[in-house]
Design a protein around this motif. Structure first.
Motif, short mmCIF file in Angstrom:
data_model
loop_
_atom_site.label_atom_id
_atom_site.label_comp_id
_atom_site.label_asym_id
_atom_site.label_seq_id
_atom_site.Cartn_x
_atom_site.Cartn_y
_atom_site.Cartn_z
N PHE A 1 0.69 -1.27 0.13
CA PHE A 1 -0.03 0.05 0.13
C PHE A 1 0.97 1.33 0.03
N SER B 1 2.46 1.82 -3.42
CA SER B 1 1.60 2.43 -4.40
C SER B 1 1.23 4.03 -4.07
N MET C 1 1.89 6.84 -6.52
CA MET C 1 0.85 7.92 -6.82
C MET C 1 1.46 9.28 -6.61
N LEU D 1 -6.61 8.13 -8.30
CA LEU D 1 -7.64 7.67 -7.47
C LEU D 1 -8.80 6.96 -8.11
N PHE E 1 -7.50 3.34 -8.28
CA PHE E 1 -7.76 2.85 -7.04
C PHE E 1 -9.18 2.52 -6.82
N SER E 2 -10.07 3.23 -7.04
CA SER E 2 -11.35 3.07 -6.94
C SER E 2 -12.02 1.96 -7.74
N THR F 1 -10.50 -0.12 -9.51
CA THR F 1 -9.87 -1.80 -9.77
C THR F 1 -10.61 -2.31 -8.34
N TYR G 1 -9.17 -1.45 -5.24
CA TYR G 1 -8.23 -1.54 -4.39
C TYR G 1 -8.42 -0.44 -3.19
N LEU G 2 -9.27 0.56 -3.36
CA LEU G 2 -9.56 1.67 -2.26
C LEU G 2 -10.32 0.81 -1.15
N THR H 1 -7.72 -0.71 0.89
CA THR H 1 -6.84 0.06 1.77
C THR H 1 -7.55 0.31 2.98
N ILE I 1 -6.97 7.73 2.83
CA ILE I 1 -6.97 8.37 1.70
C ILE I 1 -7.07 9.88 1.44
N TYR J 1 -11.52 -7.81 -8.06
CA TYR J 1 -10.96 -6.75 -8.93
C TYR J 1 -11.35 -6.94 -10.11
#
Lengths: 708, 89
Positions: free
Chosen positions: A300, A303, A307, A371, A374-375, A377, A379-380, A383, A402, A499
């Motif tokens: 995390f 990544s 970013m 972002l 992230f959202s 895929t 992933y958000l 996290t 975030i 995902y």
């Protein structure tokens, strides 16, 4: 049903993450924001489409798991279906996740509105080896069942045909009844009869039946709505108690069990699972690394680092171009506009102000690209899971992480990112705490002051500012959490979606939407703010003092042309300028406010810098440059030297702490207003952070004074 | 209030979902909480009697955890999972 104008209203419902918003966008050509995490639709979007001569108005309701009144989203969706009585409810179901998705469907059946069901993401389901007998399912659920893939638009024609067919149908397909425990069924019948008596002729059978179930479930909102009927409320209380006593289970649990029982029974008949699709899918394989107890956080952080690195290094080039363009615009306009007030407003006010802000556009767009990635895929959501425990002691939700990290770049997108937090309470805390994160605009102040006062320790002092920033945000979160008597922490229970590869289109619209709102802000609040500040510092431009300087300048000009005369003239111009600034409206305002900072020992120059920093924190250093008679470029060291003599290091440190924490800039105030939904929160934020900064700066002086 | 049969059941294996080790499969018995909202929230996400649950992942500090049930992944804080009584399989 409004057959007359051949128009129907279709309410779109479904679980979060069922592809509902994607289906809405694809069906209607809209661009509502989607995201591979729950709860993206906050307010219903509506769009019209024409199909076979029918005008179909599609209303996109928030994604929900159930039709209780637990969350604002559930209330919105339920009230819309109950009170607005849409002609058709289009129920979007994740085909790969039928067991849970159909729980909402069982409640829709009981609400009795005509339904059409979209078995969405059927492609994913087929890959998992799932096949569904849609005909049999349709007769059990009441209403057509159509297989769709929202991403590609597969099955949309059939879906629209089914909507039109349902609109044209004379009768409503009822589907199977969900059968409850015998005692519960008898109770429901008794309560339904009482409701019919209390609301004669107002409710049809399915409505009063639904109301009875809701009341027995213990739904606070429905109970409150029926509050006037004390006999009914009393009956409900007694029935609930007796059922719970006899069955060893709460009524809501009995009801939920029966619904899942219905789903299980149906799925046994209509769903076939082939074992062919075995093995581990991509999501499981990725999560083994991403959610690994030891690797999760390092991955995390890596990544996040990528970013930020990309935001700054990739953003550098377009930022340089914008800088060049702004400079070019200034150079072009400089000779075009005749010297005078208009010239100065445009060059020193508008172009300086807008140009200074516009340079952040690339950074913001790049940040939002990541972002969106992230959202989209999924992933958000992960996290939030990874850091939740670390944030919990501070009353912050895992998802608040975030926005906070983004705040190091700029508070504006950070506050917008708080949208991903579902609980309004936690979201508000995150919004109000974000401004404490040391945004990049504050960095120049730290660099300047650290260099001037703590030359040997400059790097450490700047780092300390960032540490204070984080600590302040956490302390503020705890304080605001106490102050806000909200509903407290909501359940963390959160779905981790599989995902998915984001579509280019979705990511592009994410970025475009952000860029657009940023540009609107530049054209609005920043433009006005820059002009106002320019006027305040430029007027009055003729006073008795400036005239005295003018007289001395004229006298000096009459002398022989020597180097001394040139020096004197330059000196006089600077002094005049400084004097004018002291007596300008801005200067006078600063001096009026200066007593506020008496205890902190800040003088009127510091106050001016603080005041101009309200517009944008970048202005603070520029203000000092003007006030200390040093041009910003080339004279950086001169400014440092001038500053170093102006106050003791301890006070300088206190000033840095104050600048770090005090009231957010105009853009941030505006975005708090929009995101928190009321100007009161902006006002609160300004007052709270101002007080917080003041107290902390004072503490620095106090403690520092004791130590040294 | 509670049925004696369920109580006996719970006494024999008073295991909550929070106690279930990673990779172990458990069957939900009931949600032991008086908070209707909390119960309904979990029920709407598939946590009902008889649902099979497997612990998939654990956050760095051991809390929250990811569970897989009904073919999807659900995260719960341990404070929430403690209210879910299960039997081990």
């Amino acid at each position: 049903m409004s057959i007359a104008g051949k128009a129907v209203t279709v309410a779109l419902t479904g679980n979060p993450n069922s592809g509902k918003t994607t289906l809405f966008n694809r069906l209607t050509g809209a661009n509502a924001p989607v995201g591979n995490y729950p709860r993206v639709t906050l307010t219903p979007h509506r769009r019209e489409i024409i199909h076979r001569g029918w005008t179909i108005t599609v209303v996109d309701l928030p994604g929900i798991y159930s039709l209780t009144s637990q969350t604002p989203e559930e209330r919105t969706a339920r009230d819309f279906i109950h009170f607005n009585a849409p002609d058709i409810v289009l129920n979007v179901i994740d085909s790969g996740n039928l067991d849970r998705s159909l729980f909402l469907t069982t409640q829709l059946i009981e609400m009795g509105r005509p339904r059409v069901h979209a078995l969405n993401m059927m492609d994913e389901a087929r890959r998992k080896g799932i096949a569904v007998d849609t005909g049999a399912m349709a007769s059990m659920l009441g209403g057509a069942v159509v297989e769709t893939v929202a991403l590609t638009g597969d099955g949309f024609d059939a879906l629209l045909d089914a909507i039109v067919a349902a609109a044209e149908a004379e009768t409503v397909a009822t589907g199977s009844q969900i059968t409850y425990d015998r005692h519960l069924e008898q109770t429901i019948a008794r309560v339904t009869a009482v409701i019919d008596e209390l609301h004669p002729g107002k409710l049809d059978r399915s409505q009063s039946h639904w109301l009875a179930i809701k009341l027995l479930e213990g739904d606070d909102e429905v109970l409150a709505r029926e509050g006037e009927h004390t006999s009914l409320i009393e009956l409900i209380r007694r029935e609930r108690e007796s059922l719970a006593r006899n069955h060893g289970e709460q009524v809501d649990t009995m009801i939920a069990d029966a619904r899942y029982g219905f789903i299980n029974g149906m799925l046994q008949e209509v769903r076939t699972l082939s074992q062919a699709a075995g093995g581990t899918d991509l999501t499981r394989r990725l999560d083994r690394i991403i959610l690994n107890r030891f690797l999760g956080l390092p991955v995390f952080l890596a990544s996040l680092w990528i970013m930020f690195e990309a935001t700054f290094s990739l953003g550098k080039y377009p930022t340089d171009w914008i800088n060049a363009a702004v400079k070019a615009a200034g150079t072009f306009l400089n000779p075009v506009i005749p010297p005078g007030m208009l010239h100065d407003v445009v060059i020193d006010g508008v172009i300086a102000g807008i140009g200074g802000t516009l340079v952040f556009l690339p950074n913001i767009v790049i940040l939002f690209f990541f972002l969106a990635l992230f959202s989209e895929t999924g992933y958000l959501a992960r996290t939030a899971f990874l850091v939740d425990r670390l944030m919990h002691p501070f009353g912050l939700h895992g998802k608040a992480f975030i926005p906070l990290v983004m705040g190091f770049d700029c508070n504006v997108p950070a506050i917008m990112a708080a949208r991903t937090i579902e609980s309004p309470h936690s979201r508000l805390i995150a919004i109000l705490v974000s401004p404490f994160m040391a945004c990049s605009a504050r960095l120049p102040v730290f660099v300047l002051f650290a260099g001037a006062f703590f030359a040997e320790w400059a790097g450490t002092v700047v780092f300390v500012m960032y540490v204070i920033s984080i600590l302040a945000a956490m302390i503020a979160a705890v304080m605001i959490g106490r102050f806000l008597k909200g509903e407290g922490q909501t359940a963390f229970a959160m779905e981790l979606p599989p995902y998915r590869l984001p579509t280019l289109r979705a990511v592009w619209f994410h970025m475009w939407e952000r860029a657009q709102s940023f540009l609107q802000k530049v054209g609005g609040v920043i433009l006005v703010g820059s002009v106002v500040i320019w006027f305040l510092q430029a007027f009055p431009n003729q006073t008795a003092e400036t005239e005295a300087f003018d007289a001395r300048i004229t006298a000096a000009q009459a002398q022989d042309d020597t180097p001394e005369r040139a020096d004197l003239l330059a000196q006089l111009e600077l002094q005049k300028n400084q004097d004018r600034l002291v007596h300008s409206y801005l200067g006078r305002a600063s001096q009026a406010v200066t007593p506020l900072f008496g205890a902190l020992g800040f003088d009127w120059r510091d106050t001016t810098a603080i005041l101009t920093g309200f517009v944008a924190k970048e202005v603070v250093v520029a203000s000092y440059a003007v006030l200390y008679n040093q041009s910003e470029e080339g004279g950086k060291d001169g400014l440092k030297v001038a500053l170093a003599g102006a106050m003791p290091p301890l006070r300088a440190f206190a000033f840095m702490v104050f600048i770090l924490l005090y009231s957010p800039c105009l853009s941030t105030i505006a975005v708090i207003w929009r995101e928190a939904g009321s100007w009161r929160w902006s006002a609160f934020s300004v007052a709270f952070s101002f007080g917080f900064a003041w107290v902390l700066a004072w503490l620095v002086l106090l403690v520092g004074g004791l130590i040294t | 209030m509670t049925d004696p049969s369920t109580d006996r059941n719970a006494d024999q294996k008073a295991v909550t979902l929070a106690d279930v080790p990673r990779g172990q499969r458990a069957l939900v018995q009931r949600i032991a909480s008086d908070d209707t909202q909390f119960r309904q929230r979990l029920q709407s996400m598939g946590v009902v009697k008889g649902t099979a649950v497997v612990v998939d992942h654990t956050a760095p500090l051991g809390d929250p955890r990811v569970y897989s049930l009904m073919g999807y992944s659900l995260t719960l804080r341990n404070s929430e999972a403690r209210h879910i009584l299960v039997s081990l399989q």
